[in-house]
Scaffold this motif. Structure first.
Motif, PDB file in Angstrom:
ATOM      1  N   SER A  85       0.838  -1.204   0.000  1.00  0.00           N
ATOM      2  CA  SER A  85       0.000   0.000   0.000  1.00  0.00           C
ATOM      3  C   SER A  85       0.871   1.251   0.000  1.00  0.00           C
ATOM      4  N   LEU A  86       0.771   2.017  -1.060  1.00  0.00           N
ATOM      5  CA  LEU A  86       1.504   3.286  -1.127  1.00  0.00           C
ATOM      6  C   LEU A  86       0.940   4.278  -0.120  1.00  0.00           C
ATOM      7  N   ARG A  87      -0.359   4.199   0.129  1.00  0.00           N
ATOM      8  CA  ARG A  87      -0.974   5.130   1.084  1.00  0.00           C
ATOM      9  C   ARG A  87      -0.452   4.880   2.501  1.00  0.00           C
ATOM     10  N   SER A  88      -0.224   3.623   2.859  1.00  0.00           N
ATOM     11  CA  SER A  88       0.366   3.331   4.169  1.00  0.00           C
ATOM     12  C   SER A  88       1.793   3.849   4.244  1.00  0.00           C
ATOM     13  N   GLN A  89       2.525   3.736   3.136  1.00  0.00           N
ATOM     14  CA  GLN A  89       3.888   4.258   3.118  1.00  0.00           C
ATOM     15  C   GLN A  89       3.889   5.782   3.238  1.00  0.00           C
ATOM     16  N   ASP A  90       2.901   6.433   2.613  1.00  0.00           N
ATOM     17  CA  ASP A  90       2.780   7.896   2.731  1.00  0.00           C
ATOM     18  C   ASP A  90       2.513   8.300   4.180  1.00  0.00           C
ATOM     19  N   LEU A  91       1.617   7.580   4.836  1.00  0.00           N
ATOM     20  CA  LEU A  91       1.289   7.884   6.232  1.00  0.00           C
ATOM     21  C   LEU A  91       2.483   7.606   7.146  1.00  0.00           C
ATOM     22  N   CYS A 177       1.594  12.820  15.329  1.00  0.00           N
ATOM     23  CA  CYS A 177       2.446  11.696  14.908  1.00  0.00           C
ATOM     24  C   CYS A 177       2.148  10.439  15.741  1.00  0.00           C
ATOM     25  N   VAL A 178       1.786  10.603  17.018  1.00  0.00           N
ATOM     26  CA  VAL A 178       1.433   9.451  17.852  1.00  0.00           C
ATOM     27  C   VAL A 178       0.167   8.777  17.320  1.00  0.00           C
ATOM     28  N   TYR A 179      -0.850   9.594  16.999  1.00  0.00           N
ATOM     29  CA  TYR A 179      -2.112   9.036  16.508  1.00  0.00           C
ATOM     30  C   TYR A 179      -1.957   8.454  15.100  1.00  0.00           C
ATOM     31  N   LEU A 180      -1.169   9.134  14.256  1.00  0.00           N
ATOM     32  CA  LEU A 180      -0.944   8.636  12.893  1.00  0.00           C
ATOM     33  C   LEU A 180      -0.232   7.288  12.902  1.00  0.00           C
ATOM     34  N   GLU A 181       0.752   7.159  13.785  1.00  0.00           N
ATOM     35  CA  GLU A 181       1.482   5.896  13.862  1.00  0.00           C
ATOM     36  C   GLU A 181       0.532   4.753  14.216  1.00  0.00           C
ATOM     37  N   ALA A 182      -0.440   5.041  15.071  1.00  0.00           N
ATOM     38  CA  ALA A 182      -1.357   3.998  15.519  1.00  0.00           C
ATOM     39  C   ALA A 182      -2.220   3.451  14.390  1.00  0.00           C
ATOM     40  N   ALA A 234       1.727  10.524  35.653  1.00  0.00           N
ATOM     41  CA  ALA A 234       1.332  11.096  34.369  1.00  0.00           C
ATOM     42  C   ALA A 234      -0.019  10.561  33.914  1.00  0.00           C
ATOM     43  N   LEU A 235      -0.240   9.254  34.100  1.00  0.00           N
ATOM     44  CA  LEU A 235      -1.504   8.648  33.678  1.00  0.00           C
ATOM     45  C   LEU A 235      -2.696   9.230  34.423  1.00  0.00           C
ATOM     46  N   GLY A 236      -2.456   9.735  35.600  1.00  0.00           N
ATOM     47  CA  GLY A 236      -3.542  10.321  36.370  1.00  0.00           C
ATOM     48  C   GLY A 236      -3.619  11.825  36.254  1.00  0.00           C
ATOM     49  N   SER A 237      -2.784  12.399  35.369  1.00  0.00           N
ATOM     50  CA  SER A 237      -2.701  13.856  35.307  1.00  0.00           C
ATOM     51  C   SER A 237      -3.471  14.472  34.146  1.00  0.00           C
ATOM     52  N   GLY A 238      -4.091  13.671  33.298  1.00  0.00           N
ATOM     53  CA  GLY A 238      -4.827  14.243  32.174  1.00  0.00           C
ATOM     54  C   GLY A 238      -5.091  13.230  31.087  1.00  0.00           C
ATOM     55  N   LEU A 239      -5.688  13.704  29.993  1.00  0.00           N
ATOM     56  CA  LEU A 239      -6.110  12.830  28.907  1.00  0.00           C
ATOM     57  C   LEU A 239      -4.947  12.354  28.045  1.00  0.00           C
ATOM     58  N   TRP A 240      -3.917  13.200  27.839  1.00  0.00           N
ATOM     59  CA  TRP A 240      -2.835  12.871  26.912  1.00  0.00           C
ATOM     60  C   TRP A 240      -2.098  11.570  27.239  1.00  0.00           C
ATOM     61  N   PRO A 241      -1.600  11.378  28.466  1.00  0.00           N
ATOM     62  CA  PRO A 241      -0.887  10.124  28.746  1.00  0.00           C
ATOM     63  C   PRO A 241      -1.753   8.885  28.522  1.00  0.00           C
ATOM     64  N   ILE A 242      -3.034   9.000  28.844  1.00  0.00           N
ATOM     65  CA  ILE A 242      -3.945   7.870  28.627  1.00  0.00           C
ATOM     66  C   ILE A 242      -4.101   7.599  27.141  1.00  0.00           C
ATOM     67  N   MET A 243      -4.172   8.659  26.316  1.00  0.00           N
ATOM     68  CA  MET A 243      -4.320   8.496  24.873  1.00  0.00           C
ATOM     69  C   MET A 243      -3.075   7.871  24.257  1.00  0.00           C
ATOM     70  N   VAL A 244      -1.903   8.203  24.806  1.00  0.00           N
ATOM     71  CA  VAL A 244      -0.666   7.589  24.311  1.00  0.00           C
ATOM     72  C   VAL A 244      -0.698   6.085  24.544  1.00  0.00           C
ATOM     73  N   LEU A 245      -1.083   5.686  25.754  1.00  0.00           N
ATOM     74  CA  LEU A 245      -1.156   4.269  26.079  1.00  0.00           C
ATOM     75  C   LEU A 245      -2.224   3.571  25.238  1.00  0.00           C
ATOM     76  N   ILE A 249      -1.947   0.385  22.489  1.00  0.00           N
ATOM     77  CA  ILE A 249      -2.795  -0.805  22.561  1.00  0.00           C
ATOM     78  C   ILE A 249      -3.576  -0.987  21.257  1.00  0.00           C
ATOM     79  N   VAL A 250      -4.094   0.118  20.702  1.00  0.00           N
ATOM     80  CA  VAL A 250      -4.850   0.059  19.450  1.00  0.00           C
ATOM     81  C   VAL A 250      -3.973  -0.476  18.324  1.00  0.00           C
ATOM     82  N   GLN A 251      -2.729   0.019  18.230  1.00  0.00           N
ATOM     83  CA  GLN A 251      -1.810  -0.457  17.199  1.00  0.00           C
ATOM     84  C   GLN A 251      -1.615  -1.967  17.289  1.00  0.00           C
ATOM     85  N   THR A 252      -1.446  -2.444  18.513  1.00  0.00           N
ATOM     86  CA  THR A 252      -1.211  -3.872  18.723  1.00  0.00           C
ATOM     87  C   THR A 252      -2.411  -4.702  18.291  1.00  0.00           C
ATOM     88  N   PHE A 253      -3.612  -4.283  18.681  1.00  0.00           N
ATOM     89  CA  PHE A 253      -4.809  -5.053  18.352  1.00  0.00           C
ATOM     90  C   PHE A 253      -5.154  -4.967  16.867  1.00  0.00           C
TER      91      PHE A 253
END
Length: 280
Positions: A85-91, A177-182, A234-245, A249-253
């Motif tokens: 997929s060229l589109r995956s390579q672009d992303l 970039c974190v969300y795109l990688e996922a 960090a996980l208890g300090s806001g939405l961002w650290p939770i979204m990173v984790l 997990i989403v990438q793995t599944f």
């Protein structure tokens, strides 16, 4: 001695066949539960055997680079980009370029070097697919538009992004970039679902992505198991650290289903991976 070895091989082959049939007879939910159980066992093994869990993250990026290397070999030796997929390579190139830029302005370490090497290899794959081997590209199967992936990631980045003291634009870019990688592999997975047969080099590449994503996810989960006070805070300090984790997990599944069929196909001696129509 030779007959004993032959008997042992037959016994192992019979056990493998019975195991495959037993797993194949399970329902999708049961297979998912077995996959989660196997993942947890591997996670426990990594926790017990690897002292410095930061090495897992470096290993994950190294495996990703090696996966791109498989594509480079396929394109240079077989002279075809069919199934890629060229589109995956672009992303992939997009999130790596953003992460490299952010690394230079926010931090600089071994990850930056690995990202640079992976980006260089990805750019070569893009060029080769767009020009020398354009005639072999399956554009009719590669139909997931990149903006369908990029725009939601951008919107999500404005909602959840790092709360550091860095420039606001840099913090948004890092989140993108974190969300795109996922989700960058989604066009590749959709393309394979349509084709249903994945040739070996493309399969090796996607499997490498699956291993890389698992190791990266394991890195974060093991940090939590270790009781990393900074990460727990960090996980208890806001939405961002939770979204990173969650992104890890989403990438793995996302890739776990393909990895199951990859192992199944090659354990049966197949040279390609065959996917059922409802995979991915």
């Amino acid at each position: 001695m030779g007959s004993f070895d032959d008997e042992e091989k037959k016994s192992m082959g019979g056990l493998r066949l019975k195991t495959q049939k037993w797993i194949g007879a399970r329902s999708p939910k049961q297979k998912a539960a077995l996959g989660v159980g196997a993942g947890l066992m591997v996670l426990l093994l990594l926790w017990l055997t690897i002292e410095n869990h930061d090495n897992l993250f470096v290993t994950a990026e190294t495996v990703h680079f090696m996966g791109i290397g498989v594509l480079v070999y396929k394109l240079s030796q077989e002279k075809t980009c069919a199934g890629i997929s060229l589109r995956s390579q672009d992303l992939t190139a997009l999130f790596l370029a953003i992460r490299l830029y952010c690394s230079f302005v926010m931090e600089y370490d071994i990850h930056t070097i690995l990202d640079l090497l992976t980006l260089a290899a990805t750019l070569w794959v893009q060029y080769t697919m767009r020009f020398p081997l354009k005639a072999t590209y399956n554009d009719e199967l590669d139909t997931l538009k990149t903006h369908y992936v990029v725009i939601p990631c951008l919107v999500l980045a404005f909602i959840a992004h790092p709360g550091t003291s860095h420039n606001f634009v840099h913090r948004i870019l890092w989140a993108v970039c974190v969300y795109l990688e996922a989700v960058s592999v989604l066009p590749q997975l959709q393309m394979m679902r349509k084709a249903q047969v994945v040739e070996r080099f493309t399969a090796h590449y996607v499997f490498a992505l699956g291993i890389a994503r698992f190791l990266s996810c394991a890195h974060w989960l093991l940090q939590i198991l270790d009781g990393d006070s900074f990460l727990l805070t960090a996980l208890g300090s806001g939405l961002w650290p939770i979204m990173v984790l969650l992104s890890e997990i989403v990438q793995t599944f996302i890739l776990s289903d393909f990895c199951y069929y990859y192992v199944k196909s090659f354990s049966e001696g197949g040279s390609v991976v065959r996917l059922p129509a409802d995979t991915v």
